[in-house]
Structure formats: C-alpha cells, structure tokens
Write a protein that holds these residues in place. Structure first.
Motif, PDB file in Angstrom:
ATOM      1  N   LEU A  24       5.668  34.493  37.498  1.00 52.52           N
ATOM      2  CA  LEU A  24       5.918  35.258  36.283  1.00 52.52           C
ATOM      3  C   LEU A  24       7.391  35.329  35.907  1.00 52.52           C
ATOM      4  O   LEU A  24       7.717  35.678  34.767  1.00 52.52           O
ATOM      5  N   ASP A  25       8.282  35.030  36.851  1.00 51.69           N
ATOM      6  CA  ASP A  25       9.708  35.091  36.539  1.00 51.69           C
ATOM      7  C   ASP A  25      10.202  33.848  35.817  1.00 51.69           C
ATOM      8  O   ASP A  25      11.352  33.826  35.353  1.00 51.69           O
ATOM      9  N   MET A  26       9.373  32.826  35.674  1.00 53.37           N
ATOM     10  CA  MET A  26       9.831  31.568  35.083  1.00 53.37           C
ATOM     11  C   MET A  26       9.998  31.696  33.579  1.00 53.37           C
ATOM     12  O   MET A  26       9.402  32.553  32.920  1.00 53.37           O
ATOM     13  N   ASP A  27      10.808  30.803  33.023  1.00 56.30           N
ATOM     14  CA  ASP A  27      11.149  30.847  31.605  1.00 56.30           C
ATOM     15  C   ASP A  27       9.920  30.745  30.702  1.00 56.30           C
ATOM     16  O   ASP A  27       9.948  31.217  29.557  1.00 56.30           O
ATOM     17  N   ALA A  28       8.856  30.145  31.201  1.00 58.23           N
ATOM     18  CA  ALA A  28       7.652  29.971  30.387  1.00 58.23           C
ATOM     19  C   ALA A  28       7.085  31.294  29.901  1.00 58.23           C
ATOM     20  O   ALA A  28       6.361  31.341  28.896  1.00 58.23           O
ATOM     21  N   TYR A  29       7.390  32.393  30.610  1.00 60.16           N
ATOM     22  CA  TYR A  29       6.882  33.710  30.225  1.00 60.16           C
ATOM     23  C   TYR A  29       7.959  34.617  29.636  1.00 60.16           C
ATOM     24  O   TYR A  29       7.684  35.792  29.349  1.00 60.16           O
ATOM     25  N   ALA A  30       9.145  34.097  29.456  1.00 57.18           N
ATOM     26  CA  ALA A  30      10.272  34.958  29.080  1.00 57.18           C
ATOM     27  C   ALA A  30      10.074  35.648  27.740  1.00 57.18           C
ATOM     28  O   ALA A  30      10.505  36.783  27.546  1.00 57.18           O
ATOM     29  N   SER A  31       9.416  34.975  26.796  1.00 60.10           N
ATOM     30  CA  SER A  31       9.328  35.524  25.442  1.00 60.10           C
ATOM     31  C   SER A  31       8.137  36.439  25.230  1.00 60.10           C
ATOM     32  O   SER A  31       8.114  37.202  24.246  1.00 60.10           O
ATOM     33  N   ASP A  32       7.133  36.405  26.118  1.00 61.40           N
ATOM     34  CA  ASP A  32       5.911  37.178  25.847  1.00 61.40           C
ATOM     35  C   ASP A  32       5.246  37.708  27.112  1.00 61.40           C
ATOM     36  O   ASP A  32       4.020  37.846  27.156  1.00 61.40           O
ATOM     37  N   GLN A  34       5.006  40.652  28.401  1.00 63.34           N
ATOM     38  CA  GLN A  34       4.217  41.867  28.200  1.00 63.34           C
ATOM     39  C   GLN A  34       2.839  41.526  27.629  1.00 63.34           C
ATOM     40  O   GLN A  34       1.814  42.067  28.075  1.00 63.34           O
ATOM     41  N   THR A  35       2.788  40.629  26.671  1.00 63.90           N
ATOM     42  CA  THR A  35       1.510  40.214  26.086  1.00 63.90           C
ATOM     43  C   THR A  35       0.644  39.494  27.103  1.00 63.90           C
ATOM     44  O   THR A  35      -0.573  39.714  27.181  1.00 63.90           O
ATOM     45  N   VAL A  36       1.256  38.614  27.893  1.00 69.28           N
ATOM     46  CA  VAL A  36       0.521  37.904  28.948  1.00 69.28           C
ATOM     47  C   VAL A  36      -0.139  38.895  29.903  1.00 69.28           C
ATOM     48  O   VAL A  36      -1.321  38.756  30.261  1.00 69.28           O
ATOM     49  N   LEU A  37       0.603  39.910  30.311  1.00 70.08           N
ATOM     50  CA  LEU A  37       0.062  40.899  31.250  1.00 70.08           C
ATOM     51  C   LEU A  37      -1.038  41.735  30.595  1.00 70.08           C
ATOM     52  O   LEU A  37      -2.079  42.002  31.221  1.00 70.08           O
ATOM     53  N   GLU A  38      -0.834  42.138  29.355  1.00 67.65           N
ATOM     54  CA  GLU A  38      -1.837  42.944  28.669  1.00 67.65           C
ATOM     55  C   GLU A  38      -3.127  42.160  28.454  1.00 67.65           C
ATOM     56  O   GLU A  38      -4.237  42.705  28.612  1.00 67.65           O
ATOM     57  N   ASN A  39      -3.008  40.883  28.090  1.00 69.63           N
ATOM     58  CA  ASN A  39      -4.198  40.049  27.909  1.00 69.63           C
ATOM     59  C   ASN A  39      -4.974  39.906  29.209  1.00 69.63           C
ATOM     60  O   ASN A  39      -6.211  39.955  29.227  1.00 69.63           O
ATOM     61  N   ALA A  40      -4.247  39.716  30.300  1.00 75.78           N
ATOM     62  CA  ALA A  40      -4.904  39.591  31.599  1.00 75.78           C
ATOM     63  C   ALA A  40      -5.615  40.883  31.971  1.00 75.78           C
ATOM     64  O   ALA A  40      -6.811  40.884  32.319  1.00 75.78           O
ATOM     65  N   PRO A 228     -10.387  24.883  29.454  1.00 75.94           N
ATOM     66  CA  PRO A 228     -10.044  23.963  28.354  1.00 75.94           C
ATOM     67  C   PRO A 228      -8.563  23.941  27.972  1.00 75.94           C
ATOM     68  O   PRO A 228      -8.225  23.457  26.898  1.00 75.94           O
ATOM     69  N   TYR A 229      -7.690  24.480  28.824  1.00 74.75           N
ATOM     70  CA  TYR A 229      -6.262  24.541  28.487  1.00 74.75           C
ATOM     71  C   TYR A 229      -5.429  23.570  29.322  1.00 74.75           C
ATOM     72  O   TYR A 229      -4.207  23.714  29.388  1.00 74.75           O
ATOM     73  N   ARG A 230      -6.075  22.607  29.921  1.00 73.67           N
ATOM     74  CA  ARG A 230      -5.353  21.650  30.764  1.00 73.67           C
ATOM     75  C   ARG A 230      -4.187  21.027  29.989  1.00 73.67           C
ATOM     76  O   ARG A 230      -4.336  20.588  28.850  1.00 73.67           O
ATOM     77  N   GLY A 231      -3.024  21.012  30.639  1.00 73.55           N
ATOM     78  CA  GLY A 231      -1.829  20.455  30.021  1.00 73.55           C
ATOM     79  C   GLY A 231      -1.006  21.456  29.250  1.00 73.55           C
ATOM     80  O   GLY A 231       0.104  21.137  28.818  1.00 73.55           O
ATOM     81  N   LYS A 232      -1.529  22.660  29.068  1.00 74.43           N
ATOM     82  CA  LYS A 232      -0.797  23.706  28.373  1.00 74.43           C
ATOM     83  C   LYS A 232      -0.283  24.736  29.380  1.00 74.43           C
ATOM     84  O   LYS A 232      -0.564  24.624  30.574  1.00 74.43           O
ATOM     85  N   ARG A 233       0.447  25.727  28.899  1.00 74.13           N
ATOM     86  CA  ARG A 233       0.935  26.771  29.791  1.00 74.13           C
ATOM     87  C   ARG A 233      -0.243  27.538  30.391  1.00 74.13           C
ATOM     88  O   ARG A 233      -1.137  27.993  29.685  1.00 74.13           O
ATOM     89  N   ASN A 234      -0.214  27.701  31.688  1.00 73.67           N
ATOM     90  CA  ASN A 234      -1.230  28.509  32.365  1.00 73.67           C
ATOM     91  C   ASN A 234      -0.776  29.966  32.374  1.00 73.67           C
ATOM     92  O   ASN A 234       0.420  30.260  32.313  1.00 73.67           O
ATOM     93  N   GLU A 235      -1.741  30.870  32.456  1.00 73.39           N
ATOM     94  CA  GLU A 235      -1.425  32.295  32.545  1.00 73.39           C
ATOM     95  C   GLU A 235      -2.573  33.008  33.251  1.00 73.39           C
ATOM     96  O   GLU A 235      -3.690  32.482  33.351  1.00 73.39           O
ATOM     97  N   PRO A 236      -2.329  34.203  33.766  1.00 76.67           N
ATOM     98  CA  PRO A 236      -3.345  34.891  34.569  1.00 76.67           C
ATOM     99  C   PRO A 236      -4.693  35.065  33.877  1.00 76.67           C
ATOM    100  O   PRO A 236      -5.737  35.051  34.540  1.00 76.67           O
TER     101      PRO A 236
END
Length: 279
Positions: A24-32, A34-40, A228-236
């Motif tokens: 979660l500390d990686m740049d891929a999550y830097a902009s969102d 909070q949203t990633v965590l709330e969605n999970a 169906p998200y292979r190749g895209k950013r993964n998230e919890p």
C-alpha cells in the motif's frame, strides 16, 4: 482495449476477507489510497497486511498501520534489495519492531529470487538466513519470497527451523509436490490472483488440493491483478475474484473460503478475526 465486465463476487452475511500481502505504500496508491481502502472495506475485505521490502517501505508500512485501523504491517528486506543494505539496517529494523510491535504482525518479505537476480545469490542467501533469525528472535511469522529458488529455499528453511511462529510462502509459484514440502515445515500457502489465469493449472491444482486450514489469500497489489483486471493495477477489492475462483475449484462457497482463510490469517499473524467482529 476495455476490461471485460465481470460482476464482482459478493460475500453474504458476516463473511469477510483478509488481504495478507499488499504494498500500500507504493506510488500506485498515492493518489487514491483512501478510496482503495473504502472500496475494499465496503465489499468485505476488512483487513490488509502491507508489506515492508526495504528500510523505507518498512517504515512506511508501520506508519500506514498507525493511521488506519484496517491495516497491519510487516518489515523486512526483499531479496532484490539486499545489495543496498548492511547490518545497521537490520539493527534498525529490530529497533522498529521493538518500538512499534502493535503495528507489526510479521517479518518479510524475505527470501530468494533467481529470476531477476538484482543481487548475487550468495548475498541473497546470507541475508535470508540473517533475517530468519531476526524473525525467530522477535517471535514473528515469516513471509517468504521465492522465484525459481525452490530447493535453496527449502534447504535454508530446514537448516534454520523450526519456526514456532510459523510463516507463509507468499505468492506461491511451485507445484503441488513443493506445496506439500512447505506444509511439512508448518507453513501456510498464500494464493494470489494468478489462480484466475487460464494458464495457471499447477497453481489451481495446489489451491484445490491443499488443506483448507493452510490456505491464505493475497493480492500482492499493485501487482498481479486477477481476471478480469489482469494487466491493470491490483487492489485489495479484487481479492474477491481470487476467493471466488478458489471456491469454484474446491466446490465450496465463497463464504466457506472467507471463513477459513480469515481464520487462518488471524491465527498466523496474531490478529483479531474481523469475522468475529462482524457477527
């Protein structure tokens, strides 16, 4: 090219999941983040373990755990990075464990990587053994990284065992025979989104056959997003697709998978079981 729309699997009742391995500390999550965590959280992924891979990311993981109730942290030096550290860095990680133990639930990811070989194998093996000892001294389960290093991983794990606090083979990449040898050490097997890939027959066999009480789930986000998200950013959130695939392979419900893997993760990492809190 657009992503094929596949309905997100739904967890019923009080069922929930733990993502046992995310970055979660990686740049891929830097902009969102909070949203990633709330969605999970809103879809049943109630806890996430964010993984330290070097001194700075270990510090960041601990900070994230302090900031968010649903996050726990691990610390460690990834085999890619052992050429950039020294004994002082290991000492500092031990001090971090001592000072922030409430946030830290495991040691790793550590291990061997003979595919990328960013560091010489001999140096990787040295730091792997050194860090196994640190984990044991601090009564922490170990999180193992293994790419094309199965035999050396087994040899070192056996040499430095036993592991009273257990461990997990993260992002499992071996066959079922190798899985059995890992299980014999008292370790768990963690299944990533790769299990949803059409060409993942060996991993699918492992996910189908190993005892349910040895199975963990992970995203390894932001990497290795499932279909169906292979190749895209993964998230919890996408852990639901992995859980659904394992349920299909084993002929059980996704709630069965959730109940077992959440209990397994809570036990291994000495965390509160969020399913008990949901009831």
């Amino acid at each position: 090219m657009t992503t094929k729309r596949v309905p997100l699997p739904v967890l019923k009742d009080s069922a929930c999941l733990i993502d046992t391995h995310c970055h979660l500390d990686m740049d891929a999550y830097a902009s969102d983040l909070q949203t990633v965590l709330e969605n999970a959280r809103s879809h049943g992924v109630k806890s996430i373990i964010t993984i330290g891979i070097d001194p700075s990311s270990s510090q960041a993981a601990v900070r994230l755990s302090a900031d968010y109730d649903m996050i726990k942290a691990t610390v460690g030096i990834h085999p890619h990075d052992v050429g950039n550290v020294d004994s002082v860095d290991l000492d500092n990680l031990e001090q971090l464990i001592d000072s922030r133990r409430e946030e830290i639930v495991g040691y790793g990811e550590i291990g061997l990587d003979y595919v990328k070989r960013y560091c010489e194998p001999e140096l990787q093996r040295q730091y792997f053994q050194d860090q196994l000892l640190i984990a044991k001294n601090h009564n922490l389960p170990v999180i193992i990284h293994d790419r094309d290093a199965h035999q050396d991983i087994l040899t070192i794990l056996k040499k430095n065992g036993p592991y009273d606090n257990g461990g997990v083979m993260h992002c499992f990449s071996g066959d079922y025979d190798f899985a059995e040898r890992i299980l014999d050490l008292g370790f768990a097997i963690s299944i990533p989104g790769i299990v949803t890939f059409k060409n993942a027959a060996s991993l699918q066999e492992t996910a189908r056959r190993i005892p349910l009480d040895t199975l963990l789930l992970e995203t390894d986000g932001p990497f290795l997003a499932p279909v169906p998200y292979r190749g895209k950013r993964n998230e919890p959130l996408y852990l639901l697709y992995t859980a659904a695939q394992i349920a299909l392979l084993r002929g059980i419900t996704i709630e069965d998978v959730a109940e077992a893997t959440t209990a397994n993760a809570s036990r291994l990492f000495n965390m509160a079981n969020p399913m008990e809190n949901n009831q």
